[in-house]
Enzyme design. Structure first.
Site, PDB file in Angstrom:
ATOM      1  N   SER A 140      84.797 -94.613   5.149  1.00 48.54           N
ATOM      2  CA  SER A 140      84.460 -93.724   6.261  1.00 48.54           C
ATOM      3  C   SER A 140      85.724 -93.438   7.060  1.00 48.54           C
ATOM      4  O   SER A 140      86.659 -94.247   7.069  1.00 48.54           O
ATOM      5  CB  SER A 140      83.439 -94.395   7.184  1.00 48.54           C
ATOM      6  OG  SER A 140      83.300 -93.661   8.391  1.00 48.54           O
ATOM      7  N   TYR A 154      80.717-101.431  12.441  1.00 54.52           N
ATOM      8  CA  TYR A 154      80.773-100.457  11.344  1.00 54.52           C
ATOM      9  C   TYR A 154      82.221-100.107  11.008  1.00 54.52           C
ATOM     10  O   TYR A 154      82.615-100.105   9.833  1.00 54.52           O
ATOM     11  CB  TYR A 154      79.993 -99.203  11.764  1.00 54.52           C
ATOM     12  CG  TYR A 154      79.990 -98.082  10.750  1.00 54.52           C
ATOM     13  CD1 TYR A 154      79.192 -98.132   9.613  1.00 54.52           C
ATOM     14  CD2 TYR A 154      80.777 -96.946  10.948  1.00 54.52           C
ATOM     15  CE1 TYR A 154      79.175 -97.082   8.692  1.00 54.52           C
ATOM     16  CE2 TYR A 154      80.768 -95.893  10.044  1.00 54.52           C
ATOM     17  CZ  TYR A 154      79.967 -95.970   8.921  1.00 54.52           C
ATOM     18  OH  TYR A 154      79.954 -94.939   8.011  1.00 54.52           O
TER      19      TYR A 154
HETATM   20  N1  LIG Z   1      76.660 -89.557   7.272  1.00 52.25           N
HETATM   21  C1  LIG Z   1      77.922 -89.671   7.646  1.00 52.25           C
HETATM   22  O1  LIG Z   1      78.388 -88.968   8.548  1.00 52.25           O
HETATM   23  C2  LIG Z   1      78.816 -90.677   6.971  1.00 52.25           C
HETATM   24  C3  LIG Z   1      80.188 -90.642   7.286  1.00 52.25           C
HETATM   25  C4  LIG Z   1      81.054 -91.559   6.684  1.00 52.25           C
HETATM   26  C5  LIG Z   1      80.550 -92.494   5.797  1.00 52.25           C
HETATM   27  N2  LIG Z   1      79.222 -92.513   5.509  1.00 52.25           N
HETATM   28  C6  LIG Z   1      78.752 -93.535   4.581  1.00 52.25           C
HETATM   29  O2  LIG Z   1      78.041 -92.956   3.520  1.00 52.25           O
HETATM   30  C7  LIG Z   1      77.087 -93.887   3.009  1.00 52.25           C
HETATM   31  C8  LIG Z   1      75.736 -93.228   2.908  1.00 52.25           C
HETATM   32  O3  LIG Z   1      75.314 -92.845   4.205  1.00 52.25           O
HETATM   33  P1  LIG Z   1      74.288 -91.634   4.472  1.00 52.25           P
HETATM   34  O4  LIG Z   1      74.899 -90.831   5.527  1.00 52.25           O
HETATM   35  O5  LIG Z   1      73.863 -91.007   3.205  1.00 52.25           O
HETATM   36  O6  LIG Z   1      73.096 -92.471   5.150  1.00 52.25           O
HETATM   37  P2  LIG Z   1      71.547 -92.588   4.814  1.00 52.25           P
HETATM   38  O7  LIG Z   1      70.982 -93.440   5.906  1.00 52.25           O
HETATM   39  O8  LIG Z   1      70.956 -91.242   4.571  1.00 52.25           O
HETATM   40  O9  LIG Z   1      71.524 -93.388   3.422  1.00 52.25           O
HETATM   41  C9  LIG Z   1      71.831 -94.738   3.346  1.00 52.25           C
HETATM   42  C10 LIG Z   1      71.003 -95.349   2.225  1.00 52.25           C
HETATM   43  O10 LIG Z   1      71.360 -96.748   2.102  1.00 52.25           O
HETATM   44  C11 LIG Z   1      70.161 -97.494   1.980  1.00 52.25           C
HETATM   45  N3  LIG Z   1      70.379 -98.858   2.464  1.00 52.25           N
HETATM   46  C12 LIG Z   1      70.590 -99.268   3.735  1.00 52.25           C
HETATM   47  N4  LIG Z   1      70.700-100.600   3.778  1.00 52.25           N
HETATM   48  C13 LIG Z   1      70.571-101.045   2.500  1.00 52.25           C
HETATM   49  C14 LIG Z   1      70.585-102.327   1.908  1.00 52.25           C
HETATM   50  N5  LIG Z   1      70.743-103.434   2.644  1.00 52.25           N
HETATM   51  N6  LIG Z   1      70.435-102.417   0.561  1.00 52.25           N
HETATM   52  C15 LIG Z   1      70.251-101.307  -0.185  1.00 52.25           C
HETATM   53  N7  LIG Z   1      70.215-100.070   0.332  1.00 52.25           N
HETATM   54  C16 LIG Z   1      70.371 -99.938   1.663  1.00 52.25           C
HETATM   55  C17 LIG Z   1      69.151 -96.744   2.838  1.00 52.25           C
HETATM   56  O11 LIG Z   1      67.806 -97.112   2.506  1.00 52.25           O
HETATM   57  C18 LIG Z   1      69.491 -95.309   2.508  1.00 52.25           C
HETATM   58  O12 LIG Z   1      68.783 -94.853   1.375  1.00 52.25           O
HETATM   59  C19 LIG Z   1      77.140 -95.089   3.954  1.00 52.25           C
HETATM   60  O13 LIG Z   1      77.961 -96.103   3.390  1.00 52.25           O
HETATM   61  C20 LIG Z   1      77.786 -94.527   5.194  1.00 52.25           C
HETATM   62  O14 LIG Z   1      78.449 -95.511   5.946  1.00 52.25           O
HETATM   63  C21 LIG Z   1      78.356 -91.629   6.079  1.00 52.25           C
END
Ligand SMILES: NC(=O)c1ccc[n+]([C@@H]2O[C@H](COP(=O)([O-])OP(=O)(O)OC[C@H]3O[C@@H](n4cnc5c(N)ncnc54)[C@H](O)[C@@H]3O)[C@@H](O)[C@H]2O)c1
Length: 246
Positions: A140, A154
């Site tokens: 991230s 985070y």
């Molecule tokens: N959305 C953003 O702006 C953003 C920015 C930078 C990084 N990210 C990273 O991208 C990745 C995905 O995020 P997203 O935005 O798609 O979020 P999201 O909440 O839509 O998806 C996250 C998924 O991870 C699953 N999850 C959570 N805890 C878990 C666990 N303990 N075991 C198994 N599965 C688990 C959730 O059920 C969900 O399906 C994450 O690592 C997040 O940190 C997101």
């Protein structure tokens, strides 16, 4: 190499490969599952929440050692050994450092950093046997600069993911397992919807040089590229996908 030789056809193809995507039921992970399947991979989604979008769904909390071990056994049995691992599952609690509890700190580190460690450890025998294994960790901008929407736990976890990526890239290169990291900026998923009040989202999007949040697909395409033969000499890379948020 176990894969049918994708390089001879289309270097971006994932045909004949088995991919495991954690957090594959929502947001960025769901888009990665879809893209990897479109490119020909057999894809397992490991998540707390079910999905019908993958070839195999395995209910798994990535922070629980026994569940991770059992999940990779199921993948091997159902789809064959993994060639590709995408460590995407994550949680991103909001808030200031002064409000951060020990419990919240530990849970965030457990899912976002220890979960990556556990999945890599269980996948590694399968990835080594592949002869062309690939691990892509979801970092991230929080681990590169600072978090715009989530808390300090985070940011610390994502900084750890980047350090782990570089260390493992060096250690695993002789074993023909590549390790890379994608660092999204702000992506239009549940994390933004949960952490940023609706009336502040437009201003936040305008603060990005490209003027908008990324679509999950824009992270998925880069992730699938890194897993493919098109990136066969690329390891230890930390790839910013952030619309110019430098
Ligand atoms: N959305 C953003 O702006 C953003 C920015 C930078 C990084 N990210 C990273 O991208 C990745 C995905 O995020 P997203 O935005 O798609 O979020 P999201 O909440 O839509 O998806 C996250 C998924 O991870 C699953 N999850 C959570 N805890 C878990 C666990 N303990 N075991 C198994 N599965 C688990 C959730 O059920 C969900 O399906 C994450 O690592 C997040 O940190 C997101």
């Amino acid at each position: 190499m176990r894969q049918d030789n994708a390089t001879d056809r289309d270097p971006a193809s994932l045909s004949g490969r088995t991919a495991v995507v954690t957090g594959g039921s929502s947001g960025i992970g769901e888009a990665i599952v879809r893209h990897a399947r479109q490119r020909g991979a057999r894809v397992a989604a490991l998540d707390l929440e079910p999905t019908s979008g993958a070839d195999l769904f395995v209910a798994c909390d990535v922070s629980v050692e026994d569940e991770v071990r059992a999940a990779f056994e199921k993948v091997d049995d159902a789809l064959g050994p993994a060639d590709i691992l995408v460590n995407n599952a994550g949680i991103a609690p909001p808030g200031r450092f002064t409000d951060l509890t020990t419990r919240s700190w530990e849970r965030t580190l457990a899912v976002d950093l220890t979960g990556v460690f556990l999945c890599i450890r269980e996948a590694l025998p399968q990835l080594r046997a592949s002869g062309d294994g690939s691990i892509t960790n979801m970092g991230s901008i929080a681990g590169r600069h600072r978090s715009l929407t989530a808390n300090a736990a985070y940011a610390a976890a994502k900084g750890g993911v980047i350090a782990l990526t570089r260390q493992l890239a060096h250690e695993l290169a002789p074993e023909r397992v590549r390790v890379n990291c994608v660092c999204p900026g702000l992506v239009g998923t549940e994390i933004i919807r949960r952490n940023v009040p609706e009336n502040e989202q437009a201003d936040l999007a305008r603060s990005i040089p490209m003027g908008r949040f990324a679509a999950p697909e824009e992270i998925a395409t880069v992730t699938c590229f890194l897993a493919s033969a098109a990136a066969s000499y690329l390891t230890g890379a930390v790839v910013d996908v952030n619309g110019g948020l430098l």
